[in-house]
Design a protein around this motif. Structure first.
Motif, mmCIF file in Angstrom:
data_model
loop_
_atom_site.group_PDB
_atom_site.id
_atom_site.type_symbol
_atom_site.label_atom_id
_atom_site.label_comp_id
_atom_site.label_asym_id
_atom_site.label_seq_id
_atom_site.Cartn_x
_atom_site.Cartn_y
_atom_site.Cartn_z
ATOM 1 N N ARG A 7 20.110 -45.486 5.660
ATOM 2 C CA ARG A 7 20.281 -46.701 5.027
ATOM 3 C C ARG A 7 19.393 -47.801 5.519
ATOM 4 O O ARG A 7 19.200 -47.949 6.883
ATOM 5 N N ARG A 50 17.937 -44.097 -3.540
ATOM 6 C CA ARG A 50 18.745 -45.003 -4.355
ATOM 7 C C ARG A 50 18.585 -46.377 -3.809
ATOM 8 O O ARG A 50 18.803 -46.516 -2.894
ATOM 9 N N LEU A 52 19.635 -50.087 -4.160
ATOM 10 C CA LEU A 52 20.782 -51.030 -4.751
ATOM 11 C C LEU A 52 20.627 -52.423 -4.449
ATOM 12 O O LEU A 52 20.773 -53.064 -3.545
ATOM 13 N N ASP A 54 21.475 -55.149 -5.893
ATOM 14 C CA ASP A 54 22.694 -56.231 -6.036
ATOM 15 C C ASP A 54 23.872 -55.941 -5.230
ATOM 16 O O ASP A 54 24.842 -56.324 -5.804
ATOM 17 N N HIS A 55 23.691 -55.353 -4.266
ATOM 18 C CA HIS A 55 24.866 -54.728 -3.320
ATOM 19 C C HIS A 55 25.485 -55.768 -2.723
ATOM 20 O O HIS A 55 25.028 -56.869 -2.289
ATOM 21 N N PRO A 56 26.897 -55.912 -2.723
ATOM 22 C CA PRO A 56 27.558 -57.157 -1.951
ATOM 23 C C PRO A 56 27.065 -57.266 -0.501
ATOM 24 O O PRO A 56 27.178 -58.388 -0.035
ATOM 25 N N ARG A 57 26.633 -56.203 -0.090
ATOM 26 C CA ARG A 57 26.227 -56.131 1.434
ATOM 27 C C ARG A 57 24.807 -56.459 1.408
ATOM 28 O O ARG A 57 24.229 -56.297 2.776
ATOM 29 N N PRO A 59 20.454 -56.220 -0.218
ATOM 30 C CA PRO A 59 19.816 -54.994 -0.990
ATOM 31 C C PRO A 59 19.536 -54.196 0.183
ATOM 32 O O PRO A 59 19.007 -54.439 1.330
ATOM 33 N N HIS A 60 19.490 -52.970 -0.263
ATOM 34 C CA HIS A 60 19.106 -51.854 0.402
ATOM 35 C C HIS A 60 18.954 -50.657 -0.316
ATOM 36 O O HIS A 60 19.206 -50.487 -1.614
ATOM 37 N N GLU A 109 28.384 -40.294 -7.628
ATOM 38 C CA GLU A 109 27.667 -41.022 -8.670
ATOM 39 C C GLU A 109 26.455 -40.687 -8.464
ATOM 40 O O GLU A 109 25.883 -40.555 -7.320
ATOM 41 N N ARG A 111 22.337 -41.743 -10.109
ATOM 42 C CA ARG A 111 21.261 -42.281 -11.347
ATOM 43 C C ARG A 111 20.252 -41.171 -11.597
ATOM 44 O O ARG A 111 19.797 -40.780 -10.662
ATOM 45 N N ASP A 255 33.608 -47.066 -4.874
ATOM 46 C CA ASP A 255 32.934 -48.049 -4.270
ATOM 47 C C ASP A 255 32.140 -49.052 -5.001
ATOM 48 O O ASP A 255 31.540 -48.483 -6.052
#
Length: 255
Positions: A7, A50, A52, A54-57, A59-60, A109, A111, A255
């Motif tokens: 991450r 991948r 992300l 717009d992740h709540p925690r 961007p990563h 999941e 993409r 998630d």
């Protein structure tokens, strides 16, 4: 080596500036991230990954990699330039299971770029019919399914994205995992960039437009070794540009 989940925090503004400066801007920042990861981590850059944004925690990006020592060596070196230094925050590593169990079930999941490839004979036949993208070497699996239906005299209106993409995904997991259920969580058509592999005096990248789908559901592992290999290489094509990373969770967990 045991596969690890990586991450890395991403500064979206810095990534945007990098993409504009290098003329790598596209709809999903996939090519810019590919270039920035190579510049920062070299051969240790995660693939697949991948993004992300717009992740709540925050961007990563998430990625899989096996050689954590190479990543540590690359991370210890100073970034190539200030633009690269501003993009990535500290990284975190989490080991994946050292061994997978046949029959184990997971929510997933992924993409994907659900495209199918065709050769010169098929290309010529499609050009004769005035088909969409007659010069392309790959085509949206949904468009290909519509063409097959039309050629058979069937109603193309009966062809739907979700079952076509679910079949496409099942074919690429075949031998490694069995899909119990797969649904289309998100779909759009996106513009990305790809290397032209041209000489130094020619354009280095070109714009490519195509399907961009997020599939989710549950699967069961069929062959543990083949499944581990699938995770490491990614599902389908374009794994180096943000597609194909199979995210896993316990069945029923959202998630």
């Amino acid at each position: 080596m045991t596969l690890h989940l990586l991450r890395v925090g991403v500064d979206r503004r810095a990534l945007h500036h990098f993409a504009i400066a290098r003329r790598l801007d596209d709809d999903d920042a996939g090519y810019a991230l590919h270039a920035a990861l190579l510049a920062r981590f070299g051969a240790a850059a995660p693939r697949p990954f991948r993004f992300l944004p717009d992740h709540p925690r925050g961007p990563h990006l998430l990625g899989y990699l096996a050689d954590t020592e190479a990543l540590a060596d690359a991370a210890a070196l100073p970034p190539a330039d200030a633009l690269i230094a501003a993009i990535f925050a500290d990284h975190q590593l989490q080991p994946m299971p050292a061994a997978w169990r046949a029959g184990a079930r997971y929510a997933f999941e992924v993409r994907v770029r659900p495209v199918v490839r065709f050769g010169s004979q098929a290309r010529a036949a499609r050009a004769d019919r005035g088909a969409w993208q007659p010069r392309a070497g790959e085509i949206d699996a949904y468009v290909a399914a519509c063409e097959r239906a039309a050629a058979a005299g069937d109603d193309t209106a009966a062809v739907a994205h979700e079952p076509v993409y679910a079949d496409w995904l099942a074919a690429r997991l075949a031998g490694a995992a069995v899909i119990e259920h797969a649904g289309l969580r998100d779909f759009r058509r996106s513009r990305t960039r790809r290397n032209t592999h041209a000489r130094a005096d020619g354009p280095r990248t070109r714009a490519v437009e195509g399907p961009d789908a997020v599939m989710a559901g549950t699967l069961a592992i069929a062959d543990p070794a083949a499944f581990a290999d699938l995770l490491a290489r990614g599902v389908g094509r374009h794994a180096a540009f943000g597609f194909g990373m199979l995210l896993l969770a316990p069945p029923g967990r959202a998630d």
